[in-house]
Write a protein that holds these residues in place. Structure first.
Motif, PDB file in Angstrom:
ATOM      1  N   SER A  88       0.863  -1.180   0.000  1.00 40.72           N
ATOM      2  CA  SER A  88       0.000   0.000   0.000  1.00 40.72           C
ATOM      3  C   SER A  88       0.898   1.229   0.000  1.00 40.72           C
ATOM      4  N   THR A  89       0.827   1.997  -1.073  1.00 39.23           N
ATOM      5  CA  THR A  89       1.687   3.187  -1.141  1.00 39.23           C
ATOM      6  C   THR A  89       1.289   4.202  -0.064  1.00 39.23           C
ATOM      7  N   GLY A  90      -0.019   4.272   0.257  1.00 39.95           N
ATOM      8  CA  GLY A  90      -0.468   5.170   1.327  1.00 39.95           C
ATOM      9  C   GLY A  90       0.157   4.771   2.663  1.00 39.95           C
ATOM     10  N   PHE A 146       3.844   5.647   2.724  1.00 45.47           N
ATOM     11  CA  PHE A 146       4.083   7.075   2.990  1.00 45.47           C
ATOM     12  C   PHE A 146       3.865   7.397   4.467  1.00 45.47           C
ATOM     13  N   ARG A 147       2.770   6.871   5.032  1.00 47.16           N
ATOM     14  CA  ARG A 147       2.477   7.163   6.445  1.00 47.16           C
ATOM     15  C   ARG A 147       3.593   6.637   7.355  1.00 47.16           C
ATOM     16  N   GLU A 148       4.091   5.455   7.034  1.00 46.48           N
ATOM     17  CA  GLU A 148       5.184   4.867   7.814  1.00 46.48           C
ATOM     18  C   GLU A 148       6.439   5.756   7.734  1.00 46.48           C
ATOM     19  N   GLY A 158      -4.042  16.058   0.955  1.00 44.30           N
ATOM     20  CA  GLY A 158      -4.925  15.238   0.121  1.00 44.30           C
ATOM     21  C   GLY A 158      -4.554  15.230  -1.352  1.00 44.30           C
ATOM     22  N   ALA A 159      -3.406  15.841  -1.673  1.00 39.96           N
ATOM     23  CA  ALA A 159      -2.957  15.862  -3.075  1.00 39.96           C
ATOM     24  C   ALA A 159      -2.141  14.600  -3.374  1.00 39.96           C
ATOM     25  N   LEU A 160      -1.970  14.297  -4.628  1.00 41.88           N
ATOM     26  CA  LEU A 160      -1.151  13.145  -4.988  1.00 41.88           C
ATOM     27  C   LEU A 160       0.332  13.498  -4.884  1.00 41.88           C
ATOM     28  N   VAL A 161       1.106  12.591  -4.364  1.00 45.41           N
ATOM     29  CA  VAL A 161       2.556  12.740  -4.318  1.00 45.41           C
ATOM     30  C   VAL A 161       3.061  12.653  -5.767  1.00 45.41           C
ATOM     31  N   PRO A 162       4.076  13.439  -6.150  1.00 45.77           N
ATOM     32  CA  PRO A 162       4.523  13.413  -7.553  1.00 45.77           C
ATOM     33  C   PRO A 162       4.856  11.991  -8.030  1.00 45.77           C
ATOM     34  N   ASP A 200      -2.043  -1.801  -3.718  1.00 49.31           N
ATOM     35  CA  ASP A 200      -3.212  -1.087  -3.201  1.00 49.31           C
ATOM     36  C   ASP A 200      -2.908   0.411  -3.211  1.00 49.31           C
ATOM     37  N   GLY A 201      -3.611   1.129  -4.079  1.00 48.90           N
ATOM     38  CA  GLY A 201      -3.375   2.578  -4.158  1.00 48.90           C
ATOM     39  C   GLY A 201      -2.264   2.960  -5.112  1.00 48.90           C
ATOM     40  N   PHE A 202      -1.797   2.026  -5.872  1.00 44.82           N
ATOM     41  CA  PHE A 202      -0.809   2.285  -6.920  1.00 44.82           C
ATOM     42  C   PHE A 202      -1.072   1.317  -8.053  1.00 44.82           C
ATOM     43  N   PRO A 203      -1.084   1.714  -9.303  1.00 43.22           N
ATOM     44  CA  PRO A 203      -0.931   3.093  -9.772  1.00 43.22           C
ATOM     45  C   PRO A 203      -2.197   3.926  -9.541  1.00 43.22           C
ATOM     46  N   ARG A 204      -1.984   5.235  -9.501  1.00 44.80           N
ATOM     47  CA  ARG A 204      -3.093   6.158  -9.274  1.00 44.80           C
ATOM     48  C   ARG A 204      -3.189   7.186 -10.398  1.00 44.80           C
ATOM     49  N   THR A 205      -2.286   7.108 -11.340  1.00 44.75           N
ATOM     50  CA  THR A 205      -2.335   7.991 -12.512  1.00 44.75           C
ATOM     51  C   THR A 205      -1.912   7.159 -13.736  1.00 44.75           C
ATOM     52  N   PRO A 226       0.432   7.934 -16.018  1.00 43.33           N
ATOM     53  CA  PRO A 226       1.901   7.800 -16.072  1.00 43.33           C
ATOM     54  C   PRO A 226       2.450   6.764 -15.079  1.00 43.33           C
ATOM     55  N   GLN A 227       1.827   6.642 -13.904  1.00 41.61           N
ATOM     56  CA  GLN A 227       2.271   5.606 -12.948  1.00 41.61           C
ATOM     57  C   GLN A 227       2.005   4.216 -13.520  1.00 41.61           C
ATOM     58  N   ALA A 228       0.863   4.048 -14.185  1.00 40.35           N
ATOM     59  CA  ALA A 228       0.534   2.739 -14.766  1.00 40.35           C
ATOM     60  C   ALA A 228       1.539   2.385 -15.860  1.00 40.35           C
ATOM     61  N   GLN A 230      -8.411   9.234  14.173  1.00 45.07           N
ATOM     62  CA  GLN A 230      -8.820   9.581  12.817  1.00 45.07           C
ATOM     63  C   GLN A 230      -7.591  10.002  12.026  1.00 45.07           C
ATOM     64  N   ARG A 231      -7.463   9.487  10.819  1.00 52.86           N
ATOM     65  CA  ARG A 231      -6.356   9.931   9.967  1.00 52.86           C
ATOM     66  C   ARG A 231      -6.519  11.412   9.667  1.00 52.86           C
ATOM     67  N   LYS A 232      -5.409  12.124   9.669  1.00 52.76           N
ATOM     68  CA  LYS A 232      -5.460  13.567   9.435  1.00 52.76           C
ATOM     69  C   LYS A 232      -6.153  13.882   8.101  1.00 52.76           C
TER      70      LYS A 232
HETATM   71  P1  AMP Z   1      -4.259   6.151   0.703  1.00 46.66           P
HETATM   72  O1  AMP Z   1      -3.874   5.575   2.011  1.00 46.66           O
HETATM   73  O2  AMP Z   1      -4.153   5.152  -0.434  1.00 46.66           O
HETATM   74  O3  AMP Z   1      -5.610   6.828   0.733  1.00 46.66           O
HETATM   75  O4  AMP Z   1      -3.199   7.284   0.377  1.00 46.66           O
HETATM   76  C1  AMP Z   1      -3.012   8.395   1.216  1.00 46.66           C
HETATM   77  C2  AMP Z   1      -2.265   9.496   0.494  1.00 46.66           C
HETATM   78  O5  AMP Z   1      -0.973   9.019   0.100  1.00 46.66           O
HETATM   79  C3  AMP Z   1      -2.907   9.981  -0.788  1.00 46.66           C
HETATM   80  O6  AMP Z   1      -3.928  10.940  -0.571  1.00 46.66           O
HETATM   81  C4  AMP Z   1      -1.692  10.588  -1.504  1.00 46.66           C
HETATM   82  O7  AMP Z   1      -1.327  11.830  -0.940  1.00 46.66           O
HETATM   83  C5  AMP Z   1      -0.594   9.589  -1.160  1.00 46.66           C
HETATM   84  N1  AMP Z   1      -0.507   8.498  -2.153  1.00 46.66           N
HETATM   85  C6  AMP Z   1      -0.711   7.179  -1.927  1.00 46.66           C
HETATM   86  N2  AMP Z   1      -0.539   6.472  -3.054  1.00 46.66           N
HETATM   87  C7  AMP Z   1      -0.226   7.358  -4.024  1.00 46.66           C
HETATM   88  C8  AMP Z   1       0.050   7.236  -5.412  1.00 46.66           C
HETATM   89  N3  AMP Z   1       0.046   6.059  -6.046  1.00 46.66           N
HETATM   90  N4  AMP Z   1       0.341   8.373  -6.100  1.00 46.66           N
HETATM   91  C9  AMP Z   1       0.367   9.574  -5.485  1.00 46.66           C
HETATM   92  N5  AMP Z   1       0.092   9.756  -4.191  1.00 46.66           N
HETATM   93  C10 AMP Z   1      -0.201   8.657  -3.449  1.00 46.66           C
END
Ligand code: AMP
Length: 214
Positions: free
Chosen positions: A30-32, A35-37, A56-60, A83-88, A90-92, A159-161
């Motif tokens: 899970s990319t989310g 990132f949180r970790e 709440g924006a997408l990470v580049p 889970d949560g990748f790809p999200r765009t 270009p990522q795919a 609650q998640r921020k």
């Molecule tokens: P999630 O836990 O999947 O809801 O992801 C939480 C946050 O992590 C998202 O709102 C984005 O800021 C970032 N994030 C997670 N996955 C991606 C991704 N594939 N591309 C860009 N940002 C991501």
């Protein structure tokens, strides 16, 4: 079988991933969560991602792609869930190259179909355990004791921020703009499968199982 899970925030990808790990023995990427970790541990990657995740924006794309590249190389042959990748788009496209490089294949991209009006309630009511990652919902799946995790017993169920109402709207907008076009992308590659993300967790899981482990 390796699979991608995609769909709007709050569609249930995390909940179903946990079941797939438990019952099907798959590895969960899970990319989310990653990132949180990294944000929790204040790593350079976490510092880079923080402003995007919190707002709440997408990470580049390139930051996410490099992170996934790293993880895929360390997997060691286990079937995996993205889970949560790809999200765009270009990522795919980048993922295709990464898979090729690692001689891997993803058979299915499973789309979670959930009406927009359901998502907001699911997200605002969601609570997560900061210690073990277990997820709850104040209405649909409350903890036995308020704020205390049923799973690990820690009192860090919060609650998640980015589950606050204003940030959720930004996440839903990012989904519509950048992630929804992946439906068409995966229809073209032949990986697309849609499942009904409404209803009981077990019912959704059996639908996933019929796709992933038929
Ligand atoms: P999630 O836990 O999947 O809801 O992801 C939480 C946050 O992590 C998202 O709102 C984005 O800021 C970032 N994030 C997670 N996955 C991606 C991704 N594939 N591309 C860009 N940002 C991501």
């Amino acid at each position: 079988m390796n699979v991608i899970l995609f769909g709007p925030p709050g569609a249930g990808k995390g909940t179903q991933s946990a079941l797939m790990v438990e019952k099907l023995g798959m590895a969960h990427i899970s990319t989310g969560d990653l990132f949180r970790e990294n944000m929790k541990n204040e790593t350079p990657l976490g510092k880079k991602a923080k402003e995007y995740v919190d707002s709440g924006a997408l990470v580049p794309d390139q930051v996410v792609i490099d992170m996934v590249d790293d993880v895929l190389q360390k997997l060691g042959g286990k079937s995996f869930i993205l889970d949560g990748f790809p999200r765009t788009v270009p990522q795919a496209e980048a993922l295709e190259a990464l898979l090729k490089k690692n001689s891997m294949n993803i058979e299915k991209a499973v789309f979670f179909e959930v009406p927009q009006n359901i998502l907001l309630g699911r997200l605002t009511g969601r609570r997560v355990c900061k210690n073990c990652g277990a997820t709850y919902h104040i209405e649909f799946k409350p903890t036995a004791k308020e704020g205390v995790c049923d799973s690990c017993g820690s009192d860090q169920v919060v609650q998640r921020k980015d589950d606050s109402e204003d940030v959720i709207q930004t996440r839903l907008d990012a989904y519509d703009k950048s992630t929804a076009p992946l439906k068409e992308y995966f229809q073209k590659t032949g990986q697309f499968v849609s499942i009904d993300g409404l209803g009981e967790t077990d019912k959704v899981f059996s639908e996933i199982k019929s796709v992933v482990a038929p």
